[in-house]
Design a protein around this motif. Structure first.
Motif, PDB file in Angstrom:
ATOM      1  N   SER A  48      37.324  28.624  14.381  1.00 50.66           N
ATOM      2  CA  SER A  48      36.431  28.484  13.225  1.00 50.66           C
ATOM      3  C   SER A  48      35.307  27.480  13.461  1.00 50.66           C
ATOM      4  N   GLU A  49      35.294  26.821  14.620  1.00 53.90           N
ATOM      5  CA  GLU A  49      34.322  25.750  14.855  1.00 53.90           C
ATOM      6  C   GLU A  49      32.990  26.308  15.358  1.00 53.90           C
ATOM      7  N   ILE A  50      32.369  27.133  14.542  1.00 55.24           N
ATOM      8  CA  ILE A  50      31.058  27.673  14.882  1.00 55.24           C
ATOM      9  C   ILE A  50      30.195  27.686  13.631  1.00 55.24           C
ATOM     10  N   THR A  51      28.964  27.192  13.761  1.00 57.69           N
ATOM     11  CA  THR A  51      28.005  27.129  12.659  1.00 57.69           C
ATOM     12  C   THR A  51      26.711  27.801  13.092  1.00 57.69           C
ATOM     13  N   GLN A  52      26.193  28.679  12.247  1.00 57.11           N
ATOM     14  CA  GLN A  52      24.921  29.347  12.504  1.00 57.11           C
ATOM     15  C   GLN A  52      24.110  29.311  11.212  1.00 57.11           C
ATOM     16  N   VAL A  53      22.971  28.631  11.254  1.00 56.50           N
ATOM     17  CA  VAL A  53      22.155  28.446  10.061  1.00 56.50           C
ATOM     18  C   VAL A  53      20.696  28.686  10.416  1.00 56.50           C
TER      19      VAL A  53
ATOM     20  N   ALA B 295       8.288  19.019  -1.376  1.00 61.59           N
ATOM     21  CA  ALA B 295       9.071  19.619  -0.295  1.00 61.59           C
ATOM     22  C   ALA B 295       9.958  20.716  -0.861  1.00 61.59           C
ATOM     23  N   GLU B 296      10.070  21.803  -0.098  1.00 65.34           N
ATOM     24  CA  GLU B 296      10.954  22.912  -0.454  1.00 65.34           C
ATOM     25  C   GLU B 296      11.816  23.242   0.754  1.00 65.34           C
ATOM     26  N   TYR B 297      13.118  23.245   0.532  1.00 63.97           N
ATOM     27  CA  TYR B 297      14.061  23.532   1.614  1.00 63.97           C
ATOM     28  C   TYR B 297      14.966  24.687   1.196  1.00 63.97           C
ATOM     29  N   ALA B 298      15.216  25.605   2.142  1.00 65.30           N
ATOM     30  CA  ALA B 298      16.147  26.710   1.890  1.00 65.30           C
ATOM     31  C   ALA B 298      16.746  27.153   3.204  1.00 65.30           C
ATOM     32  N   ASP B 299      18.062  27.414   3.211  1.00 64.54           N
ATOM     33  CA  ASP B 299      18.694  27.955   4.416  1.00 64.54           C
ATOM     34  C   ASP B 299      19.828  28.888   4.006  1.00 64.54           C
ATOM     35  N   SER B 300      20.310  29.624   4.964  1.00 67.54           N
ATOM     36  CA  SER B 300      21.470  30.483   4.763  1.00 67.54           C
ATOM     37  C   SER B 300      22.145  30.690   6.099  1.00 67.54           C
ATOM     38  N   GLY B 301      23.443  30.993   6.057  1.00 64.33           N
ATOM     39  CA  GLY B 301      24.194  31.218   7.287  1.00 64.33           C
ATOM     40  C   GLY B 301      25.654  30.921   7.063  1.00 64.33           C
ATOM     41  N   THR B 302      26.303  30.502   8.126  1.00 60.66           N
ATOM     42  CA  THR B 302      27.722  30.157   8.055  1.00 60.66           C
ATOM     43  C   THR B 302      27.934  28.776   8.635  1.00 60.66           C
ATOM     44  N   VAL B 303      28.734  27.982   7.956  1.00 59.31           N
ATOM     45  CA  VAL B 303      29.130  26.657   8.421  1.00 59.31           C
ATOM     46  C   VAL B 303      30.616  26.707   8.714  1.00 59.31           C
ATOM     47  N   LYS B 304      30.943  26.642  10.025  1.00 58.13           N
ATOM     48  CA  LYS B 304      32.330  26.806  10.472  1.00 58.13           C
ATOM     49  C   LYS B 304      32.907  28.110   9.920  1.00 58.13           C
ATOM     50  N   THR B 305      32.108  29.166  10.088  1.00 59.59           N
ATOM     51  CA  THR B 305      32.411  30.564   9.722  1.00 59.59           C
ATOM     52  C   THR B 305      32.498  30.778   8.207  1.00 59.59           C
ATOM     53  N   ILE B 306      32.209  29.754   7.390  1.00 61.77           N
ATOM     54  CA  ILE B 306      32.227  29.914   5.935  1.00 61.77           C
ATOM     55  C   ILE B 306      30.792  30.127   5.460  1.00 61.77           C
ATOM     56  N   PRO B 307      30.507  31.194   4.691  1.00 67.65           N
ATOM     57  CA  PRO B 307      29.143  31.436   4.207  1.00 67.65           C
ATOM     58  C   PRO B 307      28.605  30.232   3.438  1.00 67.65           C
TER      59      PRO B 307
ATOM     60  N   ASN C  47      28.691  20.630   4.426  1.00 68.59           N
ATOM     61  CA  ASN C  47      29.945  19.899   4.261  1.00 68.59           C
ATOM     62  C   ASN C  47      29.790  18.651   3.397  1.00 68.59           C
ATOM     63  N   LEU C  48      28.547  18.279   3.097  1.00 71.72           N
ATOM     64  CA  LEU C  48      28.315  17.089   2.288  1.00 71.72           C
ATOM     65  C   LEU C  48      28.465  17.413   0.806  1.00 71.72           C
ATOM     66  N   PRO C  49      28.944  16.463   0.011  1.00 72.28           N
ATOM     67  CA  PRO C  49      28.979  16.678  -1.436  1.00 72.28           C
ATOM     68  C   PRO C  49      27.568  16.750  -2.011  1.00 72.28           C
ATOM     69  N   GLN C  50      27.434  17.317  -3.205  1.00 72.49           N
ATOM     70  CA  GLN C  50      26.122  17.536  -3.797  1.00 72.49           C
ATOM     71  C   GLN C  50      25.334  16.243  -3.977  1.00 72.49           C
ATOM     72  N   ASN C  51      26.021  15.126  -4.277  1.00 74.00           N
ATOM     73  CA  ASN C  51      25.291  13.880  -4.507  1.00 74.00           C
ATOM     74  C   ASN C  51      24.745  13.253  -3.233  1.00 74.00           C
ATOM     75  N   GLN C  52      25.057  13.861  -2.076  1.00 73.89           N
ATOM     76  CA  GLN C  52      24.494  13.367  -0.821  1.00 73.89           C
ATOM     77  C   GLN C  52      23.495  14.351  -0.211  1.00 73.89           C
ATOM     78  N   ARG C  53      23.166  15.397  -0.947  1.00 74.50           N
ATOM     79  CA  ARG C  53      22.251  16.391  -0.396  1.00 74.50           C
ATOM     80  C   ARG C  53      20.798  15.918  -0.406  1.00 74.50           C
ATOM     81  N   GLU C  54      20.463  14.952  -1.266  1.00 71.58           N
ATOM     82  CA  GLU C  54      19.106  14.430  -1.338  1.00 71.58           C
ATOM     83  C   GLU C  54      19.122  12.912  -1.177  1.00 71.58           C
TER      84      GLU C  54
ATOM     85  N   ILE D 159      28.824  15.065  11.539  1.00 72.10           N
ATOM     86  CA  ILE D 159      28.071  15.308  10.310  1.00 72.10           C
ATOM     87  C   ILE D 159      27.003  14.223  10.237  1.00 72.10           C
ATOM     88  N   ASP D 160      25.739  14.628  10.396  1.00 66.93           N
ATOM     89  CA  ASP D 160      24.622  13.692  10.327  1.00 66.93           C
ATOM     90  C   ASP D 160      23.974  13.789   8.957  1.00 66.93           C
TER      91      ASP D 160
END
Length: 700
Positions: free
Chosen positions: A374-379, A415-427, A473-480, A531-532
Motif C-alpha cells: 500500500s506504500e504508493i502515492t500518485q497525485v 492562491a488556488e490549489y487542487a489535486d487528485s489521486g491516491t495517497v497510499k492507494t487511498i483515493p 494525511n494531515l488533519p484539516q487544521n494543518q492544511r493551510e 510527511i512534510d
C-alpha cells in the motif's frame, strides 16, 4: 564610469571596484563605481543604503564557477541547501526554504536573472556571460514584494555595446569536465539597435561513484545556456531592452549513501532536469523633464523533473516529481526627474503597479512498496497564484546631507490549489483557496557625512504569503498556514579611506519574525517516507553583523574579506505534534553563527595575476525537525592568470584545494537495514570535493 583595463576580482561585500590603469610604466589606483539595482533608482553601491554583496565577473571567472552555488560563500550570512544536483535553495540571515518535493512553497529569497523572476528555479543560475551578482541582505519587500522577506539575489548578464565585442572560452577540469562558450555583441543598426548573444555548455561526470551500476556519472552535470539581449533606441527619449533566455539542465541526482561516502549503491539514481524559456522587455521613456516612465514585462515557462532513489540501495523505492510553470509579470512605474520633485523641489518620488501570475501543474509519484503493497502515492494537481500590488517611495532631502526614505507596498495575494489521486492507494482530493492583503513598508534615514562616508538606518516590514499543505494525511487544521511578517531594523556605515584605496562596510541588524513559517518533516515508521508540511509554529529573533574590507595595500597587492555573525533563534515554538522534536531556544536551521571570507590578489606584472582566498562557516542545523548538525569548515581556493597580447587569457584554478568534506544537506531518520530501520542516524550530502582545471579565453 571609467573602464577597467586590468581584470580585478571582487570577493566579499565590496561595493566599488578600484582598477589599475597602466600609463607608461606607472600604475595608479582609480575608482570605477559599481552601479547596482537594489533600489528603484540606479545608484552606485557605496551610496545605496542596504547591506549587499557584489560579486563581479572577474571573481566568477577566477574560480572557474559554472553555477551560482560556487560563489555564494563569498557573501556573509548566506547559506545554500542542496538535496538536488545543485545547491539551488538559498538562505539569507537564517531564512529561506530548504527543499521542494510535491508541495507548493513560497520562497523567502528571490532569484532575479536579467529582471526575470526565477525564484525556486535555482538550477537556472548558470554563470557564463554574467557581469555581476548582487546579494541583497534583509527584507526587500517594497521593491521585490513577497519573494524577498529574507533578501534577494540578482544576476545581470553583460550588456550589449556599440563597439563589436567577442568572447570565446574553453575549459577543462577534473571529473571529465568540459566547458565551451562564445558571446558576440555590437551594433546591429547604426545608432538604433545593439545586440549581444551567448551560448555555453558545461559538462561533468559529477563527484559520485555508483558501485551498483559501475558508473561514475550518476551525479552528472549537463547544462546548456543561451542568452541574448537587444537595446533599441526608438527615439531620443524612448529605449527598449529585450532579453531572451533558454536554459536546459539535464543533471543526474545520486547524492546520499548509508555510510556517508561518495560511493553510491543505488540501483535507480535520480535526475534533476529543467528546461526553461524566458522573455522580457523593458521600456524607459523620458516623458518630460519632470517624469520618467518605466515598464517591464516578462514571461517564463519551465518544465522540470526531480527524482531520486528512495532507499539508496537496490530496492525499487523512489520518488519522481514533475512540474510545469508559467510565470507572467508586468510592472509599470513613474519616477520623478529633477523638474518633477515635490515639496519645493526637496523630494523625489516613485509610484507603480505590479502584476504577477503563476500557473503551475505538477505530478508526483512516491513508491515505497518494499515496505508494503500500500506504500504508493500518485497525485496530480495545479497551484495557481496571483499577485497584484501598488507601491510608492519618497526620497526626501531634508538637507544636503540628510535624506528621509519612506516606502509602502500593498499587495493582494490569491492562491488556488487542487489535486487528485491516491495517497497510499487511498483515493484523495484536496482543494484550497487563499486570499490575503499584504503590507510591506520601509522607513530610513541616510546621512552622507562627506563624499566618503554614508551612515544609514532603516526600519522595514517584510512579508511572505501563507500557503497550502497538500499531504492528505494531515488533519484539516494543518492544511493551510498563514502569512509571515518580519520587522527589521538595520544600521550601516559605508566608508572610503586613504584616497579610495581602502573601502569598508559595516551593517548591524535586528529582526523579529511573527508567525514564522517553519518546515517540519515527520518520518513515518516502516514506510521509508516522510510527511512534510509548513506551519506558523514560531516566533524568532534574527540579529547579527556583516562587515567587509577591500584594501589596495600597494599597487601590486590587494586584500579583501568579509565576515558575518548571525544569532537566529526561536523565541517560541508550537509543534502540531507535541511528541515531536521542539527546537525552541535553538538556532534555526541552515543558519551558521559565522561566515568568513579572506582573500588576496597579487599583480606580479602586466601579464600575471595570482589570487587566493579562504572561505568558511560554522556548523549549522540541517532542519527544525531534528538536532543533527553539519560540521564547520574552511575551503581554500586559488587561481593564476596569464594574459597575452590583450586578447588571450589562460587561467589555472582550483576550488577546495585541501579536499575538505563538507555537507550541503542533511537528514536524521532510520534508513539502515543493518539495524532493522530502528535507529535514527545522520545522513549528509557533500559539497564538491577538490576540483581543478584551466580555462582559455579570447576577447576581441
Amino acid at each position: 564610469m571609467k573602464p577597467i583595463s586590468k581584470p580585478l576580482s571582487l570577493i566579499g561585500l565590496l561595493l566599488t571596484t578600484p582598477a589599475f590603469a597602466a600609463e607608461d610604466d606607472k600604475k595608479a589606483v582609480e575608482l570605477s563605481e559599481v552601479v547596482v539595482s537594489a533600489d528603484f533608482r540606479p545608484s552606485t553601491a557605496q551610496k545605496t543604503a542596504v547591506s549587499l554583496t557584489e560579486i563581479n565577473k572577474e571573481t566568477i571567472e577566477s574560480r572557474g564557477a559554472q553555477h551560482l552555488e560556487e560563489v555564494l560563500n563569498l557573501a556573509p550570512n548566506v547559506n545554500i541547501s542542496a538535496g538536488a544536483s545543485r545547491g539551488r535553495f538559498f538562505q539569507i540571515r537564517g531564512m529561506g526554504i530548504l527543499s521542494q518535493y510535491d508541495n507548493p512553497v513560497n520562497p523567502s529569497v528571490g532569484l532575479i536573472i536579467d529582471g526575470i523572476d526565477f525564484s525556486r528555479l535555482g538550477g537556472a543560475a548558470t554563470m557564463f556571460d554574467i557581469d555581476a551578482v548582487e546579494v541583497l541582505q534583509g527584507p526587500q519587500g517594497t521593491k521585490f514584494g513577497p519573494n524577498a522577506i529574507a533578501g534577494a539575489i540578482t544576476m545581470r548578464s553583460v550588456e550589449p555595446t556599440k563597439a563589436f565585442k567577442m568572447r570565446a572560452q574553453a575549459g577543462m577540469g577534473e571529473y571529465n569536465t568540459l566547458n565551451l562558450g562564445v558571446a558576440v555583441g555590437g551594433t546591429i543598426v547604426e545608432d538604433q539597435l545593439l545586440g549581444r548573444a551567448s551560448i555555453y555548455t558545461h559538462k561533468s561526470d559529477g563527484y559520485m561513484q555508483n558501485d551498483t551500476l559501475g558508473r561514475d556519472n550518476t551525479q552528472k552535470q549537463d547544462e546548456l545556456t543561451f542568452r541574448s539581449k537587444f537595446k533599441l533606441f526608438a527615439t531620443e527619449d524612448l529605449t527598449f531592452d529585450f532579453t531572451l533566455m533558454h536554459v536546459n539542465v539535464d543533471n543526474g541526482y545520486d547524492a546520499f549513501t548509508l555510510d556517508n561516502s561518495r560511493r553510491s549503491r543505488s540501483n535507480q539514481p535520480g535526475v534533476d532536469t529543467q528546461n526553461t524559456n524566458a522573455f522580457a522587455v523593458k521600456a524607459n521613456w523620458q516623458a518630460s523633464d519632470a517624469v520618467i516612465i518605466q515598464s517591464e514585462a516578462s514571461y517564463l515557462n519551465s518544465s522540470s523533473t526531480y527524482s531520486f532513489d528512495g532507499d539508496w540501495r537496490t530496492e525499487n523505492d523512489g520518488e519522481k516529481h514533475n512540474r510545469d510553470r508559467d510565470n507572467y509579470a508586468f510592472e509599470l512605474r513613474a519616477l520623478s526627474d529633477s523638474a518633477g520633485r515635490i515639496f519645493n523641489g526637496s523630494t523625489d518620488w516613485t509610484v507603480g503597479v505590479y502584476r504577477f501570475v503563476q500557473d503551475e501543474k505538477f505530478k508526483s509519484r512516491l513508491d515505497y512498496r518494499s515496505f508494503g503493497p500500500s506504500e504508493i502515492t500518485q497525485v496530480a494537481g495545479k497551484y495557481n497564484t496571483e499577485n497584484t500590488a501598488v507601491f510608492g517611495q519618497l526620497d526626501s532631502h531634508l538637507s544636503d546631507k540628510l535624506t528621509l526614505i519612506s516606502g509602502l507596498r500593498v499587495e493582494a495575494f490569491k492562491a488556488e490549489y487542487a489535486d487528485s489521486g491516491t495517497v497510499k492507494t487511498i483515493p484523495s482530493s484536496v482543494r484550497k483557496n487563499v486570499n490575503e492583503v499584504l503590507l510591506g513598508a520601509k522607513l530610513g534615514l541616510n546621512y552622507q557625512a562627506n563624499a566618503n562616508q554614508l551612515l544609514y538606518t532603516t526600519l522595514t516590514r517584510g512579508y511572505k504569503p501563507g500557503g497550502i499543505n497538500n499531504n492528505a494525511n494531515l488533519p484539516q487544521n494543518q492544511r493551510e498556514f498563514n502569512t509571515e511578517y518580519m520587522w527589521n531594523v538595520e544600521t550601516g556605515l559605508k566608508s572610503s579611506w586613504l584616497d579610495g584605496s581602502l573601502i569598508t562596510n559595516l551593517a548591524a541588524f535586528y529582526a523579529k519574525r511573527l508567525d514564522a513559517q517553519t518546515q517540519s518533516s515527520t518520518y513515518t515508521p516502516n514506510t521509508g517516507s516522510f510527511i512534510d508540511f509548513y506551519d506558523n509554529a514560531a516566533r524568532a529573533t534574527h540579529q547579527g553583523l556583516e562587515a567587509s574590507i577591500d584594501w589596495f595595500m600597494t599597487d601590486h597587492f590587494r586584500v579583501m574579506g568579509s565576515l558575518g555573525y548571525l544569532d537566529a533563534k526561536f523565541d517560541s515554538y508550537q509543534n502540531a505534534n507535541p511528541s515531536a522534536y521542539n527546537p525552541e531556544g535553538r538556532q534555526v536551521a541552515h543558519a551558521p553563527k559565522y561566515t568568513v571570507n579572506l582573500g588576496a590578489e597579487f599583480y606580479a606584472s602586466e601579464a600575471w595575476t595570482l589570487r587566493a582566498n579562504v572561505e568558511g562557516k560554522d556548523g549549522f542545523y540541517f532542519s527544525d525537525s531534528h538536532n543533527a548538525q553539519s560540521n564547520g569548515y574552511a575551503l581554500l581556493n586559488a587561481s593564476a592568470d596569464y594574459r597575452y597580447d590583450k586578447h588571450w587569457t589562460v587561467r589555472i584554478w582550483a576550488r577546495n584545494m585541501l579536499d575538505k568534506d563538507y555537507a550541503t544537506r542533511g537528514f536524521f531518520f532510520p534508513n539502515n537495514p543493518a539495524n532493522g530501520f530502528l535507529i535514527s542516524e545522520k545522513y549528509v550530502q557533500y559539497g564538491e570535493p577538490r576540483v581543478a582545471g584551466f580555462t582559455v579565453t579570447y576577447d576581441y
